[in-house]
Scaffold this motif. Structure first.
Motif, PDB file in Angstrom:
ATOM      1  N   GLY A 130       0.818  -1.209   0.000  1.00 42.09           N
ATOM      2  CA  GLY A 130       0.000   0.000   0.000  1.00 42.09           C
ATOM      3  C   GLY A 130       0.848   1.254   0.000  1.00 42.09           C
ATOM      4  N   ARG A 131       1.934   1.240   0.727  1.00 36.34           N
ATOM      5  CA  ARG A 131       2.785   2.424   0.778  1.00 36.34           C
ATOM      6  C   ARG A 131       3.583   2.599  -0.508  1.00 36.34           C
ATOM      7  N   ARG A 132       3.879   1.519  -1.187  1.00 38.51           N
ATOM      8  CA  ARG A 132       4.511   1.641  -2.506  1.00 38.51           C
ATOM      9  C   ARG A 132       3.596   2.389  -3.464  1.00 38.51           C
ATOM     10  N   PHE A 133       2.302   2.044  -3.448  1.00 37.70           N
ATOM     11  CA  PHE A 133       1.347   2.720  -4.316  1.00 37.70           C
ATOM     12  C   PHE A 133       1.155   4.173  -3.901  1.00 37.70           C
ATOM     13  N   ALA A 134       1.130   4.421  -2.573  1.00 37.11           N
ATOM     14  CA  ALA A 134       0.885   5.774  -2.090  1.00 37.11           C
ATOM     15  C   ALA A 134       2.132   6.642  -2.099  1.00 37.11           C
ATOM     16  N   GLY A 135       3.313   6.045  -2.324  1.00 30.90           N
ATOM     17  CA  GLY A 135       4.542   6.816  -2.304  1.00 30.90           C
ATOM     18  C   GLY A 135       4.949   7.257  -0.914  1.00 30.90           C
ATOM     19  N   THR A 136       4.610   6.475   0.088  1.00 30.82           N
ATOM     20  CA  THR A 136       4.868   6.869   1.487  1.00 30.82           C
ATOM     21  C   THR A 136       5.738   5.851   2.206  1.00 30.82           C
ATOM     22  N   LEU A 137       6.722   5.297   1.517  1.00 30.91           N
ATOM     23  CA  LEU A 137       7.613   4.331   2.163  1.00 30.91           C
ATOM     24  C   LEU A 137       8.490   4.970   3.237  1.00 30.91           C
ATOM     25  N   ASP A 138       8.588   6.305   3.221  1.00 34.87           N
ATOM     26  CA  ASP A 138       9.421   6.989   4.209  1.00 34.87           C
ATOM     27  C   ASP A 138       8.733   7.149   5.553  1.00 34.87           C
ATOM     28  N   MET A 139       7.431   6.887   5.614  1.00 32.51           N
ATOM     29  CA  MET A 139       6.688   7.090   6.859  1.00 32.51           C
ATOM     30  C   MET A 139       7.028   5.990   7.859  1.00 32.51           C
ATOM     31  N   PRO A 140       7.011   6.308   9.164  1.00 35.49           N
ATOM     32  CA  PRO A 140       7.277   5.276  10.180  1.00 35.49           C
ATOM     33  C   PRO A 140       6.177   4.228  10.220  1.00 35.49           C
ATOM     34  N   PHE A 141       6.536   3.019  10.559  1.00 38.28           N
ATOM     35  CA  PHE A 141       5.573   1.933  10.611  1.00 38.28           C
ATOM     36  C   PHE A 141       4.833   1.925  11.951  1.00 38.28           C
ATOM     37  N   PRO A 142       3.669   1.299  11.993  1.00 40.99           N
ATOM     38  CA  PRO A 142       2.898   1.248  13.247  1.00 40.99           C
ATOM     39  C   PRO A 142       3.679   0.547  14.352  1.00 40.99           C
ATOM     40  N   PRO A 143       3.391   0.896  15.612  1.00 41.63           N
ATOM     41  CA  PRO A 143       4.137   0.296  16.735  1.00 41.63           C
ATOM     42  C   PRO A 143       4.022  -1.214  16.811  1.00 41.63           C
ATOM     43  N   ASP A 144       2.863  -1.770  16.412  1.00 44.72           N
ATOM     44  CA  ASP A 144       2.701  -3.213  16.531  1.00 44.72           C
ATOM     45  C   ASP A 144       3.667  -3.973  15.624  1.00 44.72           C
ATOM     46  N   ILE A 145       4.128  -3.327  14.541  1.00 42.89           N
ATOM     47  CA  ILE A 145       5.087  -3.970  13.644  1.00 42.89           C
ATOM     48  C   ILE A 145       6.512  -3.712  14.114  1.00 42.89           C
ATOM     49  N   THR A 146       6.831  -2.465  14.453  1.00 42.81           N
ATOM     50  CA  THR A 146       8.193  -2.127  14.880  1.00 42.81           C
ATOM     51  C   THR A 146       8.590  -2.852  16.152  1.00 42.81           C
ATOM     52  N   LYS A 147       7.611  -3.157  17.019  1.00 40.06           N
ATOM     53  CA  LYS A 147       7.919  -3.899  18.230  1.00 40.06           C
ATOM     54  C   LYS A 147       8.057  -5.399  17.978  1.00 40.06           C
ATOM     55  N   ALA A 148       7.413  -5.893  16.931  1.00 43.27           N
ATOM     56  CA  ALA A 148       7.397  -7.330  16.671  1.00 43.27           C
ATOM     57  C   ALA A 148       8.599  -7.787  15.842  1.00 43.27           C
ATOM     58  N   VAL A 149       9.042  -6.965  14.908  1.00 43.32           N
ATOM     59  CA  VAL A 149      10.127  -7.375  14.016  1.00 43.32           C
ATOM     60  C   VAL A 149      11.169  -6.273  13.944  1.00 43.32           C
ATOM     61  N   ARG A 150      12.340  -6.631  13.415  1.00 46.47           N
ATOM     62  CA  ARG A 150      13.415  -5.677  13.247  1.00 46.47           C
ATOM     63  C   ARG A 150      13.304  -4.997  11.885  1.00 46.47           C
ATOM     64  N   PRO A 151      13.994  -3.850  11.709  1.00 42.95           N
ATOM     65  CA  PRO A 151      13.940  -3.161  10.411  1.00 42.95           C
ATOM     66  C   PRO A 151      14.442  -4.024   9.258  1.00 42.95           C
ATOM     67  N   LYS A 152      15.428  -4.899   9.510  1.00 42.50           N
ATOM     68  CA  LYS A 152      15.923  -5.747   8.420  1.00 42.50           C
ATOM     69  C   LYS A 152      14.854  -6.699   7.909  1.00 42.50           C
ATOM     70  N   THR A 153      13.949  -7.135   8.788  1.00 40.28           N
ATOM     71  CA  THR A 153      12.861  -8.011   8.356  1.00 40.28           C
ATOM     72  C   THR A 153      11.939  -7.269   7.392  1.00 40.28           C
ATOM     73  N   ILE A 154      11.643  -5.997   7.693  1.00 35.75           N
ATOM     74  CA  ILE A 154      10.804  -5.200   6.801  1.00 35.75           C
ATOM     75  C   ILE A 154      11.507  -4.991   5.464  1.00 35.75           C
ATOM     76  N   GLU A 155      12.835  -4.804   5.507  1.00 32.04           N
ATOM     77  CA  GLU A 155      13.575  -4.632   4.255  1.00 32.04           C
ATOM     78  C   GLU A 155      13.486  -5.884   3.380  1.00 32.04           C
TER      79      GLU A 155
END
Length: 563
Positions: A130-155
C-alpha cells in the motif's frame, strides 16, 4: 512544482528518487529501506525524462502493468473514495496481494526466519504494498510492527515485493508530491477566503493600522502562538503553586510508610515551602524547584537493609585505601623546573590545591542546579547513602565558618607535616583518613539507627593529619609556638599525650547530653585512628630502613681493607 526540482541533482544514481534526501524525510526506517540496492525497470536520469514518464503514466494508466495487474495509485485512491474510505487507507491498512494469505513456509522463505508469524508477515507485505502505491515508504511503521520485528525483516519483505510485484515507485512518489501540493494550495486558498477581500475597497476588512493590504497571516499566527505560549506558562505556574499541597501529601505518605522519616522535624518536612510565585519571586521559585528536584523522596527507605547501606560504601573505602597506598609507594617528586608553581614551596602548593578544591565545592552549594549532584556524591546520608559520597563528602562544606576553620587547621598542621613526610605520603594520609572517617561515621549512624543525620566536611581528613603528626612525635615534647619561652617548660607534653587528650575530649563530647556544636565526632575519631595507624606503620618502616642501612654499613666496615 518546486518540490520536484531536487530530483535534478540525483544524476544516474541506481536508487532513483529514494536516495534523494532533499525530497523525503530522513527517518530511520526510510534509511533502512533506501539501502536496498534494487535495479528498476526504468531508471530516470534527468528531470525531463521523469516529467515525460509521469505524464505518460497519467495519460495512459492502462499501459502501466505489473506481474499481477495491480492498479495504478490514481485508481487506488479513486476506488477508495468511492467506498467512502480516506485516501490514506492503502498507507494505513495496506493492499491485499493476490496470493494472500501466504503460508508459514512462504513467510520463512521471504523473511528468512520462522519467528515471523503468518499474520504479522501478511500485514507487513500488505502495508508495504500500500505504501509503494501511495509513495509513502518513508513514513514510520505502526508500533505493533516495529515492536514485533526488526527493520531488516521489513527490508526483506520490501525486497521480495520489488522482485515479484514490480511497479514504478518514482511515479507514485511524484503523485504523492502533486497531491500534497494541491492540498496545501487548497488550504491556503480557504484561509485567504476566510479573511475576505484584501484590496481595502468595497467595505473590505483592513489590516492593523488601517493597512490597505489587509490582515497579515504571519502576524495572526504570531499572535496565536504568543497566546498559546502565555497560556502554557500560566498553566505551569498554577500547577507549581498548587503542587505544594500534593507535595505535602506525598511527604506525609512517605513518613507513614518509612518509619525512619518520622524522625524528621516538621520544619525539615516543610522546607522550601510555601511555593513562591514565579511572577512575583522568580529566583526563589527557581531555587525551590531545584531543591525539590534534589530531594530523594520517592524511595521506600525501609527496603534498604543495614548491609545495603554500609557494604557498598565499605567497598569504595577499601578501594580508596588501596589506591592511596599504591600512590604513596610509587610517587616520585618532580623536579623544580617541571612543577606548575616552581616559586611556591611544595607544601604550600599542595595545601593550596586542597583548599582550592574545598572552596570550589563550597561555591557549588550556592548554585541550585548543582544541588542534585551534590546531594548524591558530596554529603553522607545514612537514610539513602551513595557509596561514592564517602569520598566526595571529604571535600564538601556548606557553611563558610566550617570551611574557614578546617582551612586554618589544614594550613597550620598540613604544611609542617608535608615537609616531614613529602607530598605522596601527605596526600595518601589526607584522603585515606578522610574516607575512613566518613565510613566510620556512616557505619556508626546506621548501626545506632540515626539515619537522618547528614555529614560532610574535611574534619576527618584533618583529624588524620593531626593524628599522624602527634604519633610521629609521640616521644617529643610539643609546645605551642605562641607561648612565652618561660612557660614552655611547664606546658610541654609529648605527642602521644596530646593525641590521647584530643581523643578523650571527642569521646566525652560524643556521650555528653549537652551538645555545644553540631560536630561529627565519629568522623573525627575515625580520622585520628587512621592517622595514628599510618604514622605507626610509617615509623616502623623508617626504623627497618635505618636498621638495614646500619647492617649494610657494618658489613662494609667488616670487609673493608685495613690501612
Amino acid at each position: 512544482m518546486s518540490n520536484v526540482l531536487p530530483m535534478v541533482w540525483r544524476g544516474s544514481c541506481p536508487l532513483g528518487l529514494r536516495t534523494c534526501s532533499r525530497l523525503l524525510p530522513a527517518t530511520n526506517l526510510r534509511n533502512s529501506i533506501l539501502s536496498q540496492q534494487v535495479t528498476y525497470s526504468s531508471t530516470l536520469s534527468s528531470f525531463t525524462h521523469y516529467v515525460q514518464h509521469s505524464q505518460k503514466w497519467r495519460q495512459a494508466p492502462s499501459t502501466w502493468h505489473t506481474r499481477t495487474a495491480i492498479e495504478s495509485p490514481a485508481t487506488i485512491f479513486r476506488r477508495s473514495a468511492n467506498t467512502d474510505a480516506k485516501p490514506e487507507t492503502p498507507t494505513e491498512r495496506g493492499i491485499t496481494l493476490d496470493r494472500q494469505p501466504l503460508s508459514a513456509s512462504e513467510m520463512k522463505k521471504i523473511f528468512g526466519s520462522s519467528k515471523v508469524t503468518v499474520e504479522t508477515g501478511n500485514r507487513i507485505l500488505s502495508l508495504l504494498q500500500g505504501r509503494r502505491f501511495a509513495g509513502t515508504l518513508d513514513m514510520p511503521f505502526p508500533p505493533d510492527i516495529t515492536k514485533a520485528v526488526r527493520p531488516k525483516t521489513i527490508e526483506k519483505g520490501l525486497h521480495w515485493l520489488r522482485e515479484n510485484y514490480s511497479m514504478d515507485e518514482d511515479a507514485a512518489i511524484m503523485a504523492r508530491i502533486e497531491r500534497e501540493e494541491k492540498e496545501e494550495e487548497e488550504r491556503l486558498y480557504r484561509q485567504v477566503q476566510q479573511l475576505g477581500p484584501q484590496s481595502g475597497h468595497w467595505g473590505a476588512r483592513l489590516g492593523e493600522g488601517e493597512d490597505i493590504y489587509g490582515e497579515s497571516i504571519i502576524k495572526k499566527n504570531l499572535k496565536q502562538n504568543e497566546a498559546r505560549l502565555l497560556a502554557e506558562e500560566e498553566k505551569a505556574r498554577q500547577e507549581w503553586l498548587e503542587s505544594e499541597l500534593k507535595e505535602q501529601e506525598k511527604m506525609q505518605s512517605h513518613i507513614k510508610k518509612n518509619t525512619q522519616l518520622q524522625k524528621y522535624t516538621e520544619a525539615a518536612v516543610v522546607e522550601a515551602r510555601p511555593r513562591a510565585d514565579p511572577k512575583e519571586r522568580p529566583f526563589l521559585a527557581w531555587a525551590q524547584k531545584h531543591y525539590l528536584r534534589a530531594e530523594n523522596t520517592n524511595t521506600d527507605f525501609n527496603t534498604i537493609s543495614t548491609a545495603g547501606r554500609i557494604l557498598p560504601a565499605l567497598g569504595v573505602t577499601l578501594l580508596t585505601l588501596g589506591l592511596c597506598y599504591i600512590y604513596a609507594d610509587t610517587y616520585v617528586p618532580p623536579n623544580n623546573s617541571t612543577r606548575m608553581w616552581p616559586d611556591i614551596p611544595p607544601a604550600a602548593a599542595t595545601v593550596f590545591a586542597i583548599i582550592g578544591v574545598n572552596v570550589a565545592v563550597y561555591c557549588l552549594w550556592k548554585i541550585p542546579p548543582a544541588w542534585r549532584l551534590l546531594n548524591r556524591y558530596f554529603i553522607s546520608v545514612p537514610l539513602y547513602p551513595y557509596a561514592l559520597s564517602v569520598v566526595g563528602s571529604v571535600f564538601s562544606h556548606q557553611q563558610f565558618k566550617h570551611l574557614a576553620t578546617n582551612t586554618l587547621i589544614l594550613w597550620l598542621i598540613g604544611s609542617r607535616l608535608h615537609d616531614e613526610i613529602q607530598r605522596g605520603n601527605f596526600l595518601a594520609v589526607y584522603l585515606s583518613a578522610g574516607v575512613f572517617g566518613s565510613i566510620t561515621s556512616l557505619t556508626a549512624h546506621v548501626l545506632l539507627g540515626k539515619l537522618t543525620i547528614t555529614s560532610l566536611g574535611a574534619s576527618g581528613a584533618i583529624a588524620g593529619l593531626v593524628g599522624s603528626w602527634c604519633m610521629l612525635h609521640a616521644d617529643h615534647k610539643l609546645v605551642p609556638s605562641f607561648l612565652p619561652h618561660e612557660w614552655r617548660e611547664y606546658v610541654a607534653v609529648n605527642g602521644s599525650t596530646v593525641l590521647a587528650g584530643i581523643v578523650a575530649f571527642e569521646i566525652l563530647s560524643l556521650i555528653s547530653p549537652f551538645k555545644v556544636a553540631k560536630l561529627d565526632h565519629w568522623a573525627h575519631l575515625g580520622g585520628y585512628f587512621a592517622g595514628a595507624v599510618w604514622a605507626t606503620l610509617y615509623k616502623s618502616k623508617l626504623e627497618k630502613e635505618k636498621r638495614r642501612r646500619r647492617e649494610a654499613r657494618g658489613w662494609l666496615d667488616r670487609f673493608a681493607p685495613s690501612s
